[in-house]
Design an enzyme around this catalytic site. Structure first.
Site, PDB file in Angstrom:
ATOM      1  N   LYS A 202       6.687  -0.667   3.351  1.00  0.00           N
ATOM      2  CA  LYS A 202       7.425  -1.603   4.203  1.00  0.00           C
ATOM      3  C   LYS A 202       8.766  -2.032   3.610  1.00  0.00           C
ATOM      4  O   LYS A 202       9.184  -3.170   3.772  1.00  0.00           O
ATOM      5  CB  LYS A 202       6.569  -2.847   4.491  1.00  0.00           C
ATOM      6  CG  LYS A 202       5.306  -2.537   5.265  1.00  0.00           C
ATOM      7  CD  LYS A 202       4.504  -3.764   5.586  1.00  0.00           C
ATOM      8  CE  LYS A 202       3.522  -4.082   4.498  1.00  0.00           C
ATOM      9  NZ  LYS A 202       2.604  -5.181   4.854  1.00  0.00           N
ATOM     10  N   ASP A 237      -4.453  -7.657   4.273  1.00  0.00           N
ATOM     11  CA  ASP A 237      -4.375  -8.539   5.454  1.00  0.00           C
ATOM     12  C   ASP A 237      -5.329  -8.128   6.568  1.00  0.00           C
ATOM     13  O   ASP A 237      -5.837  -8.980   7.297  1.00  0.00           O
ATOM     14  CB  ASP A 237      -2.937  -8.677   5.986  1.00  0.00           C
ATOM     15  CG  ASP A 237      -2.275  -7.360   6.297  1.00  0.00           C
ATOM     16  OD1 ASP A 237      -2.858  -6.302   5.986  1.00  0.00           O
ATOM     17  OD2 ASP A 237      -1.164  -7.387   6.850  1.00  0.00           O
TER      18      ASP A 237
HETATM   19 MG    MG Z   1       1.335  -9.950   7.713  1.00  0.00          MG
END
Ligand code: MG
Ligand code: ADP
Length: 501
Positions: A202, A237
């Site tokens: 990311k 997550d």
């Molecule tokens: Mg997140």
């Protein structure tokens, strides 16, 4: 089976599909007719036509993606290093029940922001007594700095937040505050409270963390801050989201994140994991983190995807993520617009500096443009002017919206196919346990939350692939901020202090 499920979309026009009853996307038929009448649009149309063809996701493509996802999952469960999908064992084998009690913290490092949260849990009756959170955006330079700089910044944010504790929050004396640490990058988990960073994704390129235990990195930074807290659970997550959603709903079996990046995890039977060496899961189940962003099999890609990938900091990697997640959708659109503009077919003869700036157009911008239902697409015009520094007429704006829609449609539909792949893998292993009853897929992430067209396309692909009979058992549900509470709940279920939940 519904008509949608038996008629491949390839045989229907995109406009028919978009106006199908359950898809809540503004119908833009008149825009397209107008577009064809405009001369500047006609000359840009070949690029748009080719883009739509290259991005098409008719049912056979979706089917292939779902099957390949299931096959890659199986391969990744056999041994490490043989599949695009890492199928990382989370070491989380006890899910929250609702009985959890006490004060727990969560820390979430996932991309653009990091979040801190505390929750006072009161068991089945009282549930969440109180919760407070804070959010800090990560200064961009820290995404390219050293490991110490990044973790010091996080630990100091956590320390500031811990200092404000009071009111409804209560920790028995002599106890150390426990944290569920949500760390949404690929980690080789070594236990429920330790894990080695495999690589940053990311857009992060922090030096000195890869190959290290990220809990140790955080502990050292907390020590430097004089902060006495302890990480009880290190989770991804997706895992935290699954735990958070499961706290409220026992039918949650899968969770998917669609935010800056993307990932998915699900509840797997211990017996279905050949690579698992020791088996001390009391429940006989464990959460497996697929790291599905690395999936790449059979995706419909364009020249724009290939160029973006080649110029990225991780060429050849995270191809699914680069096709469906929030970090990239706006950038793909920008690249298409450049090609159209370079031919002199959009935005007059000048190409602005902003248009040429990588990642200048963000996914929230393309989402905002798609929400404009006005006749002259005035809001699209302002966004193009403010963000990309280009002036546009109505016909040009129509083209731009079509490009946004094409990229969002491909992303949403492929994400839907990925979800079906996971569900089908689970169903094959235990007939009826997924499709034969209510099964919930917990969704989170800013892209899923804020982009209605994307969400509709995702649901549409799931319905097409599963057919109406099965898809009415599958509930794809947004669980807002489940990951924060979820991580705190996993700190509770993995607490070092005696507990009976
Ligand atoms: Mg997140
Ligand atoms: P993260 O993934 O960084 O943990 P979020 O789950 O909040 O954080 O997701 C943020 C991402 O969601 C942004 O990078 C962006 O790509 C996407 N996003 C945020 N707002 C919107 C929006 N209005 N429309 C479309 N996408 C959005």
């Amino acid at each position: 089976m519904s008509i949608a499920a038996v008629t491949p979309p390839a045989f229907r026009s995109i406009y028919e599909r978009r106006s199908a009853a359950k898809v809540v996307v503004p119908v833009s038929r008149h825009r397209v007719i107008m577009a064809v009448q405009s001369s500047s649009v006609v000359s840009a149309a070949p690029i748009l036509t080719k883009l739509k063809k290259d991005c098409a996701t008719p049912l056979p493509v979706l089917r292939h993606v779902a099957d390949a996802m299931a096959a890659d999952m199986r391969a990744g469960l056999v041994a490490d290093g043989v599949s695009d999908l890492k199928m990382i064992l989370s070491y989380v084998d006890t899910l929250p029940t609702g009985n959890e009690k006490g004060l727990f913290y969560a820390l979430d490092l996932g991309g653009t922001n990091f979040r801190v949260l505390r929750v006072q849990l009161g068991g089945k009756e009282e549930r969440v007594i109180a919760t407070e959170f804070d959010q800090v955006s990560i200064p961009p330079e820290l995404m390219f700095g050293t490991s110490e700089e990044l973790f010091d910044f996080i630990a100091s944010g956590l320390a500031k937040f811990a200092q404000t504790e009071g009111g409804d929050f209560y920790l028995p004396q002599e106890r150390t505050r426990e944290i569920g640490f949500t760390f949404s990058f690929p980690v080789k988990q070594t236990s429920v409270d330790s894990g080695i960073l495999i690589k940053w994704t990311k857009g992060f390129a922090v030096s000195g963390t890869a190959g290290k235990d990220v809990v140790a990195c955080l502990n050292e930074a907390m020590e430097r801050q004089g902060l006495n807290m302890r990480v009880s659970a290190l989770v991804n997550d997706t895992v935290a989201t699954l735990a958070g959603a499961r706290y409220w709903d026992d039918d949650v079996m899968v969770s998917v994140i669609l935010g800056t990046g993307t990932n998915a995890c699900y509840v797997e039977s211990i017996g279905a994991i050949p690579k698992l060496q020791s088996n001390d899961s009391k429940s006989g189940r464990t959460i497996v983190n697929t790291e599905w962003g690395a999936f790449s099999n059979g995706l419909p890609l364009t020249e724009f995807d290939r160029e973006m990938d080649a110029e990225s900091i991780n060429p050849g990697e995270q191809i699914f993520e680069k096709t469906i997640s929030g970090m990239y959708l706006g950038e793909i659109v920008r690249r298409v617009l450049i090609k159209m503009a370079q031919g002199g077919e959009l935005f007059g003869n000048s190409i602005s500096e902003k248009l040429m700036t990588p990642f200048a157009l963000r996914t929230p911008d393309i989402c905002a443009m798609q929400q404009d239902t006005s006749k002259d697409l005035g809001h699209v015009g302002s966004i193009l002017y403010d963000v990309l520094g280009v002036s546009s007429n109505t016909a040009e704006r129509q083209i731009v919206v079509e490009v946004c829609d094409t990229i969002a449609e491909r992303g949403g539909r492929l994400a839907g196919a990925g979800i079906v792949g996971i569900l089908e893998k689970m169903e094959e292993d235990s007939k009826g346990l997924i499709f034969g009853k209510r099964t919930v897929v917990a969704m989170d992430g800013g892209l899923y939350e804020h982009y209605p067209q994307y969400r509709s396309y995702l649901q549409e692909a799931v319905d097409e692939l599963l057919g109406s009979e099965i898809s009415k058992n599958i509930v794809i549900e947004h669980t807002k901020d489940g990951s924060g509470i979820g991580a705190a709940l996993l700190a509770a279920t993995n607490s070092k202090y005696p507990h009976d939940f």
